[in-house]
Scaffold this active site. Sequence first.
Site, mmCIF file in Angstrom:
data_model
loop_
_atom_site.group_PDB
_atom_site.id
_atom_site.type_symbol
_atom_site.label_atom_id
_atom_site.label_comp_id
_atom_site.label_asym_id
_atom_site.label_seq_id
_atom_site.Cartn_x
_atom_site.Cartn_y
_atom_site.Cartn_z
ATOM 1 N N GLN A 64 -10.532 3.019 -29.873
ATOM 2 C CA GLN A 64 -9.600 3.494 -30.900
ATOM 3 C C GLN A 64 -8.321 2.668 -30.853
ATOM 4 O O GLN A 64 -7.465 2.814 -31.694
ATOM 5 C CB GLN A 64 -9.215 4.947 -30.624
ATOM 6 C CG GLN A 64 -10.332 5.918 -30.816
ATOM 7 C CD GLN A 64 -9.912 7.302 -30.326
ATOM 8 O OE1 GLN A 64 -9.502 8.147 -31.101
ATOM 9 N NE2 GLN A 64 -10.025 7.539 -29.047
ATOM 10 N N GLY A 97 -9.886 7.646 -21.298
ATOM 11 C CA GLY A 97 -8.521 7.752 -21.813
ATOM 12 C C GLY A 97 -8.406 8.128 -23.269
ATOM 13 O O GLY A 97 -7.580 7.574 -23.984
ATOM 14 N N CYS A 116 -13.547 -12.884 -51.523
ATOM 15 C CA CYS A 116 -13.904 -12.153 -52.748
ATOM 16 C C CYS A 116 -12.720 -11.915 -53.680
ATOM 17 O O CYS A 116 -12.896 -11.344 -54.754
ATOM 18 C CB CYS A 116 -14.574 -10.823 -52.391
ATOM 19 S SG CYS A 116 -13.404 -9.558 -51.887
ATOM 20 N N ILE A 151 -5.654 -0.327 -30.982
ATOM 21 C CA ILE A 151 -5.453 -1.408 -31.943
ATOM 22 C C ILE A 151 -4.812 -2.605 -31.252
ATOM 23 O O ILE A 151 -4.421 -3.566 -31.893
ATOM 24 C CB ILE A 151 -4.532 -0.908 -33.083
ATOM 25 C CG1 ILE A 151 -3.200 -0.381 -32.495
ATOM 26 C CG2 ILE A 151 -5.225 0.203 -33.874
ATOM 27 C CD1 ILE A 151 -2.164 -0.031 -33.539
ATOM 28 N N ASN A 171 -10.382 10.546 -17.354
ATOM 29 C CA ASN A 171 -9.172 10.939 -18.078
ATOM 30 C C ASN A 171 -8.189 11.608 -17.115
ATOM 31 O O ASN A 171 -8.594 12.202 -16.113
ATOM 32 C CB ASN A 171 -9.515 11.911 -19.220
ATOM 33 C CG ASN A 171 -8.457 11.878 -20.324
ATOM 34 O OD1 ASN A 171 -7.269 12.065 -20.086
ATOM 35 N ND2 ASN A 171 -8.887 11.608 -21.535
ATOM 36 N N SER A 230 -8.088 11.662 -25.871
ATOM 37 C CA SER A 230 -7.996 13.123 -25.953
ATOM 38 C C SER A 230 -9.162 13.670 -26.779
ATOM 39 O O SER A 230 -9.375 14.881 -26.810
ATOM 40 C CB SER A 230 -6.665 13.534 -26.589
ATOM 41 O OG SER A 230 -6.549 12.967 -27.875
ATOM 42 N N HIS A 257 -10.396 1.649 -35.011
ATOM 43 C CA HIS A 257 -9.197 1.859 -35.833
ATOM 44 C C HIS A 257 -8.503 0.545 -36.171
ATOM 45 O O HIS A 257 -7.321 0.524 -36.492
ATOM 46 C CB HIS A 257 -8.219 2.803 -35.132
ATOM 47 C CG HIS A 257 -8.702 4.221 -35.089
ATOM 48 N ND1 HIS A 257 -8.241 5.160 -34.208
ATOM 49 C CD2 HIS A 257 -9.633 4.866 -35.846
ATOM 50 C CE1 HIS A 257 -8.860 6.317 -34.413
ATOM 51 N NE2 HIS A 257 -9.715 6.156 -35.395
HETATM 52 P P1 NAD Z 1 -4.286 10.297 -27.307
HETATM 53 O O1 NAD Z 1 -2.851 9.909 -27.126
HETATM 54 O O2 NAD Z 1 -4.593 11.397 -28.252
HETATM 55 O O3 NAD Z 1 -4.894 10.711 -25.885
HETATM 56 C C1 NAD Z 1 -4.759 9.900 -24.734
HETATM 57 C C2 NAD Z 1 -5.502 10.559 -23.603
HETATM 58 O O4 NAD Z 1 -5.509 9.693 -22.481
HETATM 59 C C3 NAD Z 1 -4.864 11.881 -23.153
HETATM 60 O O5 NAD Z 1 -5.904 12.799 -22.904
HETATM 61 C C4 NAD Z 1 -4.125 11.489 -21.863
HETATM 62 O O6 NAD Z 1 -4.042 12.544 -20.946
HETATM 63 C C5 NAD Z 1 -5.024 10.394 -21.334
HETATM 64 N N1 NAD Z 1 -4.362 9.379 -20.504
HETATM 65 C C6 NAD Z 1 -3.118 8.847 -20.643
HETATM 66 N N2 NAD Z 1 -2.906 7.877 -19.736
HETATM 67 C C7 NAD Z 1 -4.025 7.825 -18.969
HETATM 68 C C8 NAD Z 1 -4.437 7.008 -17.879
HETATM 69 N N3 NAD Z 1 -3.642 6.065 -17.354
HETATM 70 N N4 NAD Z 1 -5.662 7.201 -17.363
HETATM 71 C C9 NAD Z 1 -6.494 8.160 -17.861
HETATM 72 N N5 NAD Z 1 -6.174 8.947 -18.908
HETATM 73 C C10 NAD Z 1 -4.954 8.768 -19.464
HETATM 74 O O7 NAD Z 1 -5.083 8.976 -27.643
HETATM 75 P P2 NAD Z 1 -6.430 8.762 -28.453
HETATM 76 O O8 NAD Z 1 -7.412 9.809 -28.076
HETATM 77 O O9 NAD Z 1 -6.798 7.342 -28.283
HETATM 78 O O10 NAD Z 1 -6.011 8.996 -29.964
HETATM 79 C C11 NAD Z 1 -4.814 8.418 -30.422
HETATM 80 C C12 NAD Z 1 -4.896 7.532 -31.633
HETATM 81 O O11 NAD Z 1 -3.743 6.708 -31.634
HETATM 82 C C13 NAD Z 1 -6.029 6.592 -31.651
HETATM 83 O O12 NAD Z 1 -6.573 6.755 -32.902
HETATM 84 C C14 NAD Z 1 -5.461 5.182 -31.507
HETATM 85 O O13 NAD Z 1 -5.897 4.387 -32.595
HETATM 86 C C15 NAD Z 1 -3.984 5.317 -31.672
HETATM 87 N N6 NAD Z 1 -3.158 4.683 -30.586
HETATM 88 C C16 NAD Z 1 -3.475 3.454 -30.090
HETATM 89 C C17 NAD Z 1 -2.718 2.900 -29.066
HETATM 90 C C18 NAD Z 1 -3.106 1.543 -28.527
HETATM 91 O O14 NAD Z 1 -3.629 0.720 -29.272
HETATM 92 N N7 NAD Z 1 -2.903 1.291 -27.238
HETATM 93 C C19 NAD Z 1 -1.632 3.597 -28.525
HETATM 94 C C20 NAD Z 1 -1.320 4.863 -29.071
HETATM 95 C C21 NAD Z 1 -2.109 5.394 -30.091
#
Ligand code: NAD
Length: 280
Positions: free
Chosen positions: A111, A204, A167, A113, A245, A206, A129
């Site tokens: 997910q 990692g 296109c 980016i 997680n 949610s 995404h």
């Molecule tokens: P989320 O923020 O909803 O959930 C992140 C999860 O990871 C949480 O459950 C948290 O407890 C856990 N977490 C955090 N740090 C951790 C670690 N070091 N080790 C293990 N677990 C850890 O993220 P999501 O489920 O990916 O959904 C968020 C949306 O936001 C996605 O659609 C994504 O596209 C976007 N997003 C992307 C980035 C990126 O590209 N790095 C950053 C923020 C959000």
Amino acid sequence: MEELINRAASDLVESKYAIALTGAGMSTESGMPDFRGPKGLWTKHPEAEKRAYEIYGRFQQNPKEYWEERLSGHSLLGDLLGDLGKVAPNPGHYALAELEKMGFLKCVITQNIDNLHERAGSKSVLDYHGNVFKLRCVSCNARYDLEEYDLQKLRDEGRLPPLCKKCGGVVKDDVVHFREPIPLDIAEESEEEALKCDTMLICGTSAVVYPFANLPLIARFRSGRLPSGVYARGYGTTVKIIEVNAEPTPLTQEGISDYLIQGKTGEILPRIVEQVKKAS
Ligand code: NAD
């Protein structure tokens, strides 16, 4: 913990087709905030989440103005996430790349980016995404590296939005914003991978953002309707679903995953790789 790490390693070694799903928690150890963790962007800035819902509508209404706003430096994502070019992959990204190299992981569906899986060396990556370093034609889904378009020049010459070199369709950034459909090619490939896998390593996330969060369900119940409308059945019989997680998720609570290894992806995934090396 040790026992679960060994279990994950042996599940991977015994697998015929293992894939990984990843989310923002994969990159927090690279200095990128997640969205819904305790220090998450939406947790700290709920008003920004509301604004994020408007981005795609603005593109649909007026792609030229959307691009002009982005190029003037006003980008909500850019403001929130900072300079993505400056962050680097962490040991968790390298661990998944190593598992692929050793033949124990067939694909990563992310997910994120941020392009960090690709930079760590993963070859088979589906950016569910989108990817912040790419552009995408909204008509034919052709992807372009950012450098393939001189966006400032197009702006100076009044030729925004950029148009597809294949296109002629309108080109957008590749990032999939709220309310924007997942590009059909990525949605289909991801569902096919979820149907095909016999082991799924979920790291990692949610698991509350849909339709991505359907992928573990498709794997668990071995069936799903592809975006093309075709109803497909999985090839395997049972699937092993492993979560890594920092905290339990709905997948843990609803028994969709077989087990959760609770902790940081940057610490646990390299330990799984160590055990895979010993066991294989
Ligand atoms: P989320 O923020 O909803 O959930 C992140 C999860 O990871 C949480 O459950 C948290 O407890 C856990 N977490 C955090 N740090 C951790 C670690 N070091 N080790 C293990 N677990 C850890 O993220 P999501 O489920 O990916 O959904 C968020 C949306 O936001 C996605 O659609 C994504 O596209 C976007 N997003 C992307 C980035 C990126 O590209 N790095 C950053 C923020 C959000």
